[in-house]
Motif scaffolding. Structure first.
Motif, short mmCIF file in Angstrom:
data_model
loop_
_atom_site.label_atom_id
_atom_site.label_comp_id
_atom_site.label_asym_id
_atom_site.label_seq_id
_atom_site.Cartn_x
_atom_site.Cartn_y
_atom_site.Cartn_z
N ASN A 1 0.82 -1.21 0.00
CA ASN A 1 0.00 0.00 0.00
C ASN A 1 0.86 1.26 0.00
OD1 ASN A 1 -2.43 -1.40 0.00
ND2 ASN A 1 -2.57 -1.46 2.23
N LEU A 2 1.95 1.22 0.77
CA LEU A 2 2.84 2.39 0.81
C LEU A 2 3.54 2.60 -0.52
CD1 LEU A 2 4.47 1.95 4.36
CD2 LEU A 2 2.79 3.67 3.68
N ILE A 3 4.03 1.51 -1.09
CA ILE A 3 4.77 1.61 -2.35
C ILE A 3 3.83 1.97 -3.50
CG2 ILE A 3 6.12 0.28 -4.04
CD1 ILE A 3 7.66 1.03 -1.55
N GLY A 4 2.57 1.52 -3.40
CA GLY A 4 1.62 1.78 -4.47
C GLY A 4 1.06 3.18 -4.49
N ALA B 1 12.07 3.54 -8.71
CA ALA B 1 13.19 2.77 -8.17
C ALA B 1 12.79 2.08 -6.87
CB ALA B 1 14.39 3.68 -7.94
N ALA B 2 11.97 2.78 -6.04
CA ALA B 2 11.52 2.19 -4.79
C ALA B 2 10.60 1.00 -5.05
CB ALA B 2 10.79 3.23 -3.95
N ARG B 3 9.72 1.13 -6.03
CA ARG B 3 8.83 0.02 -6.37
C ARG B 3 9.62 -1.18 -6.89
NH1 ARG B 3 3.92 3.24 -9.52
NH2 ARG B 3 3.35 4.60 -7.76
N GLN B 4 10.60 -0.89 -7.73
CA GLN B 4 11.42 -1.97 -8.27
C GLN B 4 12.21 -2.67 -7.16
OE1 GLN B 4 11.41 -3.21 -11.37
NE2 GLN B 4 12.81 -4.80 -10.61
N ALA B 5 12.70 -1.88 -6.22
CA ALA B 5 13.47 -2.45 -5.11
C ALA B 5 12.59 -3.36 -4.26
CB ALA B 5 14.07 -1.34 -4.26
N TRP B 6 11.36 -2.93 -4.01
CA TRP B 6 10.45 -3.74 -3.20
C TRP B 6 10.09 -5.03 -3.92
CZ3 TRP B 6 9.07 -5.40 1.09
CH2 TRP B 6 7.80 -5.96 1.35
N GLU B 7 9.85 -4.96 -5.25
CA GLU B 7 9.56 -6.17 -6.01
C GLU B 7 10.75 -7.13 -5.99
OE1 GLU B 7 6.70 -7.16 -7.25
OE2 GLU B 7 5.78 -5.33 -6.46
#
Length: 271
Positions: free
Chosen positions: A226-229, A236-242
């Motif tokens: 939810n935070l990343i979305g 870059a943050a989304r890619q790191a989380w994935e």
């Protein structure tokens, strides 16, 4: 015969001592006196008491297998026993630098163990059940009826109402503790690399056995998703989380205990 009487008392005394030590340490923590002599004594005694209580259960399980002539269990089988896991973890915390939050899961378990023992053994001994007067016209040969002390009923209701939710709290604490250790690894704290390996193995095994731990990880993942979305989150943050989630799934698959247990069910915790 003496051991059968001594072990339950020692088990109860260990859990009671653990709760007393955690309570006393809490007051030292409030005064920020973590490393005072009494605080350190209470911290170490907490895990010594935990090792005693879980050690008693592990020993009794081993003795039961010996008496029945059952085939000796493999090392992997023993390590999937939650009592063995918490015994080993208590010994790890006993000799590692202080992590006060590590006391909480043991304390929560001890609350229920002490409550259960008190209800089953102490209250009936100190305040025996009261015989209920037979109803008018009842058969003289009817089995006598007894009523438990109200405190016994209150403890039973407490355990029934709060046990499951408390196990969820324990699972959340164990996840937070792993994150706390990871933070220490990032800052190169003393012996944190050794601890992160040991605790990761412990938490991975707990994940395989406990629905509460699985739910804790699922809820944590959902919160981060939810935070990343949210709008404005850098790609870059989304890619790191994935990437982190992908590595976690690979680790899960590579460390599937069932591969080494041939699909055998892991023993359930009885302590």
């Amino acid at each position: 015969m003496a051991n059968r009487r001594l072990f339950p008392v020692a088990w109860f005394a260990g859990h009671a001592t653990l709760l007393l030590c955690v309570t006393r340490y809490f007051f030292s923590w409030l005064r920020m006196n973590y490393y005072g002599g009494l605080a350190q004594f209470c911290y170490r005694t907490t895990f010594l008491s935990a090792a005693l209580t879980y050690g008693i259960v592990v020993y009794k399980t081993w003795r039961a297998r010996q008496k029945t002539g059952a085939k000796p269990a493999s090392v992997v089988s023993y390590l999937t026993d939650e009592n063995v896991q918490y015994l080993l973890l208590a010994l790890v915390w006993l000799f590692m630098p202080q992590y006060p939050i590590a006391m909480l899961p043991f304390a929560i378990y001890s609350v229920f163990h002490v409550a259960t023992y008190t209800r089953a053994n102490l209250i009936p001994t100190l305040m025996p059940p009261t015989k209920v007067a037979p109803a008018t016209g009842a058969s003289p040969s009817a089995k006598p009826q007894y009523t438990q002390h109200p405190m016994s009923d209150a403890i039973g209701s407490f355990v029934k109402q709060y046990y499951d939710s408390s196990m969820s709290v324990v699972a959340n604490i164990e996840l937070v503790l792993w994150l706390r250790i990871l933070l220490n690894v990032i800052f190169f704290q003393r012996r944190s690399w050794i601890l992160i390996v040991i605790y990761t193995v412990f938490l991975r095994t707990r994940f395989a056995q406990s629905s509460h731990v699985q739910n804790s990880f699922s809820n944590f993942e959902a919160r981060i998703d939810n935070l990343i979305g949210a709008q404005g989150t850098p790609p870059a943050a989304r890619q790191a989380w994935e990437t982190v989630k992908g590595l976690a799934r690979q680790f899960y698959q590579a460390t599937d205990v069932n591969k080494y247990m041939n699909g055998a069910a892991a023993p359930k915790k009885t302590s």
